[in-house]
Scaffold this active site. Structure first.
Site, PDB file in Angstrom:
ATOM      1  CD  GLU A 111      17.550  70.480   7.144  1.00 47.62           C
ATOM      2  OE1 GLU A 111      17.609  71.674   6.829  1.00 47.62           O
ATOM      3  OE2 GLU A 111      17.599  69.557   6.308  1.00 47.62           O
TER       4      GLU A 111
ATOM      5  CD  GLU B 155      18.832  71.705   1.066  1.00 47.57           C
ATOM      6  OE1 GLU B 155      18.988  70.491   1.244  1.00 47.57           O
ATOM      7  OE2 GLU B 155      18.395  72.474   1.940  1.00 47.57           O
TER       8      GLU B 155
END
Length: 261
Positions: free
Chosen positions: A148, A243
């Protein structure tokens, strides 16, 4: 909609081994964690206790970070550190034990920041070889290694989806894929709408938080609901990970309880 709670950034007022039960009390059945152990090679009893906490809570582990170094101290992965390959690979072996015991199949490999004494090319070469090692290790049970972009870490070299895709293309393994964290992407200036239109079917995992602030959906300016809905229309089938850092007493007040399971 399938949601997964990141219990390393949420519910932090609860001891780690009690968080799966806290996830369940809030009405969720899925959770993910950053690396939950202090070292790359936890003792068997540490692994057993973590696995047992999930099993007893009835919570499925949908994502797990690979060992990423000293996160509180500012490290953001050791994947690209040539001198720490043995440590990284020992961590992969530990992760495989957790994965086989829990059924987890998604594993986030933080890239690591640039540092002096090593050229960017040397770091990138190390990252590619370590990603290949991790991909081979989790392939037998259908595991996927996730990469990511990050924001908030100035020396972290992967800022956009294109940065990540360049790494993935070099690795050249089918089970190394993009993690689309809409918060990090948006904060870094990515055109998230365009990215979804081009690559939603290729996303291996989605994480969300609002911006500014990295808090609950609805506390900022990002069209998270629209982005998630469009990604699903275009082929994304996995869970959506929550998140974010809580900004209120009930971090899930924005989501009706009947939509959490």
């Amino acid at each position: 909609m399938s949601y997964s709670v990141n219990a390393s950034i949420l519910l932090t007022e609860v001891p780690l081994l009690e968080r799966p039960a806290a996830v369940a009390r809030h009405g969720f059945t899925r959770a993910e964690f950053w690396w939950p152990f202090p070292t790359a090679t936890p003792a068997p009893e540490e692994v057993d206790a973590f696995v047992r906490s999930l099993r007893e809570a009835g919570v499925r582990l949908t994502g797990l970070n690979l060992f990423a170094g000293d996160m509180p101290g500012g490290e953001r992965g050791i994947l690209s550190h040539p001198g720490r390959a043995a440590e990284f690979r020992a961590g992969v072996e530990s992760l495989v034990r957790v994965a086989r015991a829990t059924g987890c199949r998604g594993f986030n490999a933080l890239y690591g920041t640039r540092f002096s004494g090593c050229t960017p090319r040397e770091q990138d070469d190390a990252a590619v070889e370590n990603l290949r090692f991790a991909a081979r290790a989790v392939a037998p049970f259908g595991g996927v290694v996730l990469v990511e972009p990050l924001s908030g870490a100035p020396r972290y070299p992967l800022r956009t989806a294109a940065d990540v895709m360049t790494v993935i293309e070099r690795v050249d393994r089918e089970n190394v894929k993009l993690l689309a964290d809409f918060y990090h992407l948006a904060v870094n200036g990515e055109d998230v709408d365009a990215l979804i239109e081009r690559h939603a079917g290729d996303f291996a995992h989605i994480q969300i938080a609002d911006a500014p602030g990295r808090h609950e959906p609805g506390t900022g300016e990002l069209p998270l609901h629209r982005w998630v809905a469009r990604a699903r229309e275009l082929g994304y089938t996995g869970p959506v990970s929550l998140e974010y850092a809580s900004s209120q007493d009930d971090p899930f007040a924005w989501l009706p309880r009947e939509q959490r399971g």
